[in-house]
Design a protein around this motif. Structure first.
Motif, short mmCIF file in Angstrom:
data_model
loop_
_atom_site.label_atom_id
_atom_site.label_comp_id
_atom_site.label_asym_id
_atom_site.label_seq_id
_atom_site.Cartn_x
_atom_site.Cartn_y
_atom_site.Cartn_z
N GLY A 1 8.12 25.43 25.65
CA GLY A 1 9.00 25.30 26.83
C GLY A 1 8.35 24.46 27.91
O GLY A 1 9.01 23.62 28.54
N ARG A 2 7.05 24.66 28.12
CA ARG A 2 6.34 23.83 29.10
C ARG A 2 6.39 22.37 28.68
O ARG A 2 6.60 21.47 29.51
N GLY A 3 6.23 22.11 27.38
CA GLY A 3 6.32 20.74 26.89
C GLY A 3 7.68 20.13 27.14
O GLY A 3 7.79 18.97 27.55
N LEU A 4 8.74 20.91 26.91
CA LEU A 4 10.09 20.42 27.18
C LEU A 4 10.29 20.12 28.66
O LEU A 4 10.86 19.07 29.02
N ALA A 5 9.82 21.02 29.52
CA ALA A 5 9.95 20.80 30.96
C ALA A 5 9.17 19.56 31.37
O ALA A 5 9.67 18.72 32.15
N GLU A 6 7.94 19.43 30.86
CA GLU A 6 7.12 18.26 31.20
C GLU A 6 7.79 16.98 30.73
O GLU A 6 7.77 15.97 31.44
N LYS A 7 8.38 17.01 29.54
CA LYS A 7 9.05 15.81 29.02
C LYS A 7 10.20 15.41 29.92
O LYS A 7 10.38 14.24 30.23
N ARG A 8 10.99 16.38 30.36
CA ARG A 8 12.12 16.08 31.25
C ARG A 8 11.65 15.53 32.59
O ARG A 8 12.39 14.80 33.26
N LEU A 9 10.43 15.89 32.98
CA LEU A 9 9.87 15.40 34.24
C LEU A 9 9.09 14.10 34.06
O LEU A 9 8.60 13.54 35.03
N GLY A 10 8.96 13.65 32.82
CA GLY A 10 8.25 12.40 32.55
C GLY A 10 6.73 12.53 32.54
O GLY A 10 6.02 11.54 32.66
N ASN A 11 6.23 13.75 32.36
CA ASN A 11 4.78 13.99 32.35
C ASN A 11 4.18 13.63 31.00
O ASN A 11 4.72 13.99 29.95
N ALA A 12 3.05 12.96 31.04
CA ALA A 12 2.39 12.51 29.81
C ALA A 12 1.89 13.68 28.96
O ALA A 12 1.76 13.55 27.75
N ALA A 13 1.63 14.82 29.57
CA ALA A 13 1.09 15.98 28.85
C ALA A 13 2.12 16.63 27.93
O ALA A 13 1.77 17.48 27.11
N ALA A 14 3.37 16.23 28.04
CA ALA A 14 4.44 16.89 27.29
C ALA A 14 4.19 16.90 25.79
O ALA A 14 4.28 17.95 25.15
N GLN A 15 3.87 15.77 25.22
CA GLN A 15 3.74 15.68 23.76
C GLN A 15 2.61 16.55 23.24
O GLN A 15 2.72 17.15 22.17
N GLU A 16 1.53 16.63 23.99
CA GLU A 16 0.40 17.48 23.57
C GLU A 16 0.84 18.94 23.45
O GLU A 16 0.53 19.62 22.47
N ASP A 17 1.59 19.43 24.45
CA ASP A 17 2.08 20.81 24.40
C ASP A 17 3.05 21.01 23.24
O ASP A 17 2.97 22.00 22.52
N LEU A 18 3.97 20.07 23.06
CA LEU A 18 4.95 20.18 21.98
C LEU A 18 4.27 20.19 20.62
O LEU A 18 4.59 21.01 19.75
N ASP A 19 3.30 19.29 20.44
CA ASP A 19 2.58 19.21 19.16
C ASP A 19 1.75 20.46 18.90
O ASP A 19 1.73 20.97 17.78
N HIS A 20 1.07 20.94 19.94
CA HIS A 20 0.23 22.13 19.78
C HIS A 20 1.10 23.34 19.40
O HIS A 20 0.77 24.09 18.49
N ALA A 21 2.21 23.50 20.11
CA ALA A 21 3.10 24.63 19.81
C ALA A 21 3.62 24.54 18.37
O ALA A 21 3.65 25.55 17.65
N ALA A 22 4.01 23.34 17.94
CA ALA A 22 4.54 23.17 16.58
C ALA A 22 3.47 23.39 15.53
O ALA A 22 3.77 23.87 14.43
N ALA A 23 2.21 23.08 15.85
CA ALA A 23 1.12 23.32 14.91
C ALA A 23 0.88 24.81 14.72
O ALA A 23 0.59 25.27 13.61
N VAL A 24 1.03 25.57 15.79
CA VAL A 24 0.83 27.03 15.71
C VAL A 24 2.03 27.70 15.04
O VAL A 24 1.86 28.61 14.23
N ASP A 25 3.23 27.25 15.37
CA ASP A 25 4.45 27.83 14.80
C ASP A 25 5.42 26.70 14.46
O ASP A 25 6.15 26.22 15.33
N PRO A 26 5.44 26.27 13.21
CA PRO A 26 6.30 25.16 12.81
C PRO A 26 7.80 25.39 13.06
O PRO A 26 8.57 24.44 13.07
N LYS A 27 8.21 26.64 13.28
CA LYS A 27 9.63 26.95 13.51
C LYS A 27 10.04 26.84 14.98
O LYS A 27 11.22 26.93 15.29
#
Length: 114
Positions: A76-102
């Motif tokens: 969720g933080r990654g989604l919020a960051e992405k909507r705000l244009g923050n560069a950290a978004a993809q790192e959060d999204l990728d990390h979350a998906a690595a822990v839980d692919p679903k």
């Protein structure tokens, strides 16, 4: 009481209607149990559904301070960051998906995708 309010907020957020009432429930849940990461996580979801990414980001950060490994808050933080244009978004999204692919599929069912 906080758990019941947060559950009702979550159900309303998933349905995507009456988001004002969902936010009121989530606010009351946070006020009643600020020590629970889940209530912050659910309020973040409500705020994303309301297209309030800056406020959602704060909620997800609060959830992660309480439970640093909370995958839904990280995504969720990654989604919020992405909507705000923050560069950290993809790192959060990728990390979350690595822990839980679903996790991405779960959020997509909530109407929220990167």
């Amino acid at each position: 009481a906080a758990e019941a309010l947060s559950t009702r907020a979550w159900v309303r957020a998933l349905a995507g209607h009456d988001l004002a009432a969902a936010l009121a429930d989530a606010d009351a849940a946070v006020a009643g149990a600020p020590q629970l990461a889940e209530v912050h996580d659910i309020r973040g979801l409500v705020r994303l559904r309301r297209d309030e990414p800056a406020q959602a980001l704060g909620d997800y950060q609060a959830a992660l301070k309480l439970r640093p490994a909370m995958v839904s808050a990280l995504f969720g933080r990654g989604l919020a960051e992405k909507r705000l244009g923050n560069a950290a978004a993809q790192e959060d999204l990728d990390h979350a998906a690595a822990v839980d692919p679903k996790v991405a599929g779960n959020f997509a069912r909530y109407g929220l995708s990167p």
